[in-house]
Scaffold this active site. Sequence first.
Site, PDB file in Angstrom:
ATOM      1  NE  ARG A 159     129.796   4.202 100.278  1.00 11.18           N
ATOM      2  CZ  ARG A 159     130.378   5.542 100.770  1.00 11.18           C
ATOM      3  NH1 ARG A 159     129.747   5.959 101.421  1.00 11.18           N
ATOM      4  NH2 ARG A 159     131.604   5.826 100.135  1.00 11.18           N
ATOM      5  N   GLY A 160     124.926   5.351 102.406  1.00 17.28           N
ATOM      6  CA  GLY A 160     125.052   6.416 103.473  1.00 17.28           C
ATOM      7  C   GLY A 160     126.702   6.720 103.632  1.00 17.28           C
ATOM      8  N   GLY A 161     126.730   7.639 104.427  1.00 13.75           N
ATOM      9  CA  GLY A 161     128.131   7.754 104.601  1.00 13.75           C
ATOM     10  C   GLY A 161     128.692   9.044 103.535  1.00 13.75           C
ATOM     11  CB  VAL A 215     134.409  11.455 100.250  1.00 18.54           C
ATOM     12  CG1 VAL A 215     135.498  11.173  99.503  1.00 18.54           C
ATOM     13  CG2 VAL A 215     133.543  12.313  99.545  1.00 18.54           C
ATOM     14  N   GLY A 247     129.165   3.023 106.093  1.00 13.48           N
ATOM     15  CA  GLY A 247     128.191   3.538 104.991  1.00 13.48           C
ATOM     16  C   GLY A 247     127.243   2.450 104.611  1.00 13.48           C
ATOM     17  N   GLY A 304     128.488  -1.503 103.930  1.00 16.52           N
ATOM     18  CA  GLY A 304     128.768  -1.789 105.263  1.00 16.52           C
ATOM     19  C   GLY A 304     129.814  -1.063 105.709  1.00 16.52           C
ATOM     20  CB  CYS A 311     137.599   9.593 104.539  1.00 18.47           C
ATOM     21  SG  CYS A 311     138.725   9.063 103.178  1.00 18.47           S
TER      22      CYS A 311
END
Lengths: 83, 248
Positions: free
Chosen positions: B89-91, B93, B158, B169, B186
């Site tokens: 996914r994007g994003g 940690v 993400g 999401g 994060c």
Amino acid sequence: MRAALALPALGSPRATFSLWYVKPGDRVVEGDRVAEVLIPGATFDVHSPASGTLAEQLAFPNDALTPGQTLGWIQQEEAMERG
Amino acid sequence: MTNAPHTREQPGPGRALNAYLLGSLPFDSLLALQRRLVYDISGDPSTAALLVCEHPAGVTVGREGSRSHVRPNPEELNARGWAVRWVSRGGGVLLHQPGQVACYPVLSLDALGLTAGAYLEHLQGIAVDLLREYGVAGEPDPQHPGIMVRGRRLVHVGAAVRQGVSCFGLVVNADPDLEPFRDVRCDGDPLPMTSLARESGHRVRVPGVRQRLVELVADRFGFDRVSVFHSLPRAPYQPTRHAAAHRP
């Protein structure tokens, strides 16, 4: 005949190439996911526009991308059969 | 939400969102369920689903994350029972904890006429609207999508788009223990995450946050009906050997 694997509009000012799911010479079917690109906050799978084999990779991990950019070429099946 | 696009295509009449309120869901179960829903919805883009759950404690690393954002070494992670998973996914940690609400819309973006970028703006708009209802002013982070409150991240964003269908999401920190966030950067943030309970003057209850997220997602994406389920979608019927033709 070769089909371009083009980056679709993603609606993001920044996009980078993430990874290939297939390598040159691998057979793909129209609609198969062949690559992943990354925009901030989301990954996006790019699908093959035609059935055939992946002929060439033009983008590599962490490359900055622009909309419509050709990521690679698919050698289409019809041409392979004739050849 | 100040920059949220307000133009959106209305789905067809009578289109329903199937919302699954699943409580605590192991990450492996989520991945399998999500894969199946993406497959189903890519085949029938008129359908849509929303998964709302929380995950047992653990760390996921998105494509924009790095192992260096997780401070504990492997032995400490084992001792805490935090599995580290690399997810597509994007994003960056994210530390998952009880007290968070994960909200994963599984929607056909083609059917909604949305690009991936526009979809992310909508997700952030949903989070800002949610926070506003609790009296918290959230700001979308343009560099690493998510919602910041007073310099700290409160909502992680993400997502992934597969076969034109969204998955993963939002994860909202409703009321988790904030101390463990000191050990995980994060989304690469130097400051630990904050929570709705910490920032809001209102009473924050996880079921209330869950319910509002379902309503906000349905409203934002123009669904006029929401069917709520409290269990996993039933597996497709598979005949067993006992169901074979019976010969008397």
